[in-house]
Design an enzyme around this catalytic site. Structure first.
Site, mmCIF file in Angstrom:
data_model
loop_
_atom_site.group_PDB
_atom_site.id
_atom_site.type_symbol
_atom_site.label_atom_id
_atom_site.label_comp_id
_atom_site.label_asym_id
_atom_site.label_seq_id
_atom_site.Cartn_x
_atom_site.Cartn_y
_atom_site.Cartn_z
ATOM 1 N N ASP A 1 8.869 4.657 8.225
ATOM 2 C CA ASP A 1 9.883 4.935 7.203
ATOM 3 C C ASP A 1 10.773 6.105 7.585
ATOM 4 O O ASP A 1 11.986 6.057 7.443
ATOM 5 C CB ASP A 1 9.217 5.170 5.825
ATOM 6 N N ASP B 1 10.092 12.879 10.483
ATOM 7 C CA ASP B 1 10.198 14.212 9.894
ATOM 8 C C ASP B 1 9.778 15.240 10.941
ATOM 9 O O ASP B 1 10.570 15.595 11.812
ATOM 10 C CB ASP B 1 9.343 14.259 8.620
ATOM 11 N N LYS C 1 15.231 12.904 9.666
ATOM 12 C CA LYS C 1 15.669 14.195 9.104
ATOM 13 C C LYS C 1 16.295 15.053 10.193
ATOM 14 O O LYS C 1 15.769 15.145 11.295
ATOM 15 C CB LYS C 1 14.485 14.944 8.481
ATOM 16 N N VAL D 1 12.579 13.042 0.128
ATOM 17 C CA VAL D 1 13.154 11.829 -0.467
ATOM 18 C C VAL D 1 12.051 10.834 -0.835
ATOM 19 O O VAL D 1 10.966 10.847 -0.255
ATOM 20 C CB VAL D 1 14.161 11.158 0.487
HETATM 21 P P1 IMP Z 1 6.047 13.361 10.254
HETATM 22 O O1 IMP Z 1 4.694 13.097 10.845
HETATM 23 O O2 IMP Z 1 6.197 14.748 9.734
HETATM 24 O O3 IMP Z 1 7.210 12.936 11.135
HETATM 25 O O4 IMP Z 1 6.147 12.532 8.921
HETATM 26 C C1 IMP Z 1 6.033 11.194 8.893
HETATM 27 C C2 IMP Z 1 5.426 10.732 7.601
HETATM 28 O O5 IMP Z 1 5.459 11.712 6.561
HETATM 29 C C3 IMP Z 1 6.240 9.566 7.116
HETATM 30 O O6 IMP Z 1 5.712 8.355 7.585
HETATM 31 C C4 IMP Z 1 6.156 9.713 5.611
HETATM 32 O O7 IMP Z 1 5.025 9.004 5.139
HETATM 33 C C5 IMP Z 1 5.940 11.176 5.359
HETATM 34 N N1 IMP Z 1 7.206 11.873 4.983
HETATM 35 C C6 IMP Z 1 7.930 12.739 5.716
HETATM 36 N N2 IMP Z 1 9.017 13.165 5.054
HETATM 37 C C7 IMP Z 1 8.984 12.536 3.858
HETATM 38 C C8 IMP Z 1 9.857 12.541 2.710
HETATM 39 O O8 IMP Z 1 10.919 13.189 2.647
HETATM 40 N N3 IMP Z 1 9.466 11.763 1.664
HETATM 41 C C9 IMP Z 1 8.341 11.001 1.674
HETATM 42 N N4 IMP Z 1 7.514 10.954 2.724
HETATM 43 C C10 IMP Z 1 7.830 11.716 3.812
HETATM 44 MG MG MG Z 2 3.830 8.903 3.098
#
Ligand code: IMP
Ligand code: MG
Length: 182
Positions: free
Chosen positions: A99, A102, A130, A152
Site C-alpha cells: 500500500d 514509508d 511518502k 493517511v
Molecule cells: P514502512 O515499513 O515504514 O515503509 O511502512 C510500511 C507499512 O506501514 C505499510 O504497509 C502500512 O501498513 C504502514 N503505514 C505506513 N505509513 C502509513 C500511513 O500513513 N497510514 C497507514 N499505514 C501506514
Molecule cells: Mg498497516
C-alpha cells in the site's frame, strides 16, 4: 467515518484513473514474461484487487502477511512475518505490491526474504510513497502517488485496523492519532 478525515487526498475515480496508467505500464513492461505478484497484506488488499484486474497478462499471485506497526502510527522497525515459508519464486519475475512506502523497513525485509528464494528479478509497486528520508535503502519501481509525510487512511490503509474500507485515501485528523490505544 468521513468526519475523522481531515483532508481528502485521492477519491475513488482518481485512484482508478491512476491504476489504469500503472496497469498499462506494468502490462507493457512484462508483456513477454510471466509475473509472480506477491501482495503484502492487509494494506494492499484493495490496491491488489483493483490493479490486477487491469493487467491482462498470465500471472501468479501469492500473499504475505506482515506486521510492522503493532497498532500504532510509529514504525518499530521490526517486521514480523506471519508465515514461516518463503513463497516459491525461484526463477520467477516477482512484483511486490504494497500500500505505502514509508520508512522502507517492510519492503526491505520482504525483498530480502524473497531474494533467498533466488528469483529472476524483483520489482516493487506501491500505491503511495511518502516524501521523506527512509530508514532503509529501498525504493519502488512503480508508484501511484507521491504524498507528504502525513498519516493517511482508507482504500486498504488503516489506523489500528480501522478505515480500511473507505473508498478513498485521506489524511486522518491529528487528534485521533494522539489518543491512547482503544
Ligand atoms: P514502512 O515499513 O515504514 O515503509 O511502512 C510500511 C507499512 O506501514 C505499510 O504497509 C502500512 O501498513 C504502514 N503505514 C505506513 N505509513 C502509513 C500511513 O500513513 N497510514 C497507514 N499505514 C501506514
Ligand atoms: Mg498497516
Amino acid at each position: 467515518m468521513r468526519s475523522d478525515i481531515e483532508r481528502l487526498l485521492f477519491d475513488g475515480p482518481a485512484i482508478h484513473k491512476r491504476l489504469d496508467e500503472m496497469a498499462a505500464q506494468i502490462t507493457a513492461d512484462y508483456s513477454d514474461r510471466e509475473l509472480t505478484v506477491i501482495a503484502i497484506l492487509t494494506g494492499s488488499l484493495m490496491f491488489m484487487s483493483d490493479l490486477l484486474r487491469r493487467i491482462p497478462l498470465p500471472l501468479k499471485l501469492d500473499c504475505l502477511s506482515v506486521v510492522s506497526y503493532h497498532g500504532k502510527t510509529q514504525p518499530s522497525g521490526e517486521i514480523i512475518f506471519k508465515q514461516l515459508a518463503v513463497p516459491d519464486v525461484a526463477d520467477r519475475d516477482v512484483l511486490i505490491l504494497d500500500d505505502i512506502l514509508d520508512t522502507g523497513h517492510t519492503l526491505a525485509a520482504v525483498r530480502k526474504k524473497l531474494e533467498t528464494a533466488k528469483p529472476l528479478s524483483i520489482r516493487i509497486c506501491v500505491l503511495l510513497r511518502k516524501r521523506k528520508q527512509r530508514a532503509r535503502d529501498v525504493d519502488a519501481d512503480y508508484v501511484g502517488f507521491e504524498i507528504d509525510d502525513e498519516f493517511v487512511v482508507g482504500y486498504g490503509l488503516d489506523f489500528m485496523e480501522r478505515y480500511r474500507n473507505l473508498p478513498y485515501v485521506g489524511v486522518l485528523r491529528k487528534e485521533l492519532l494522539e489518543q491512547p490505544n482503544q
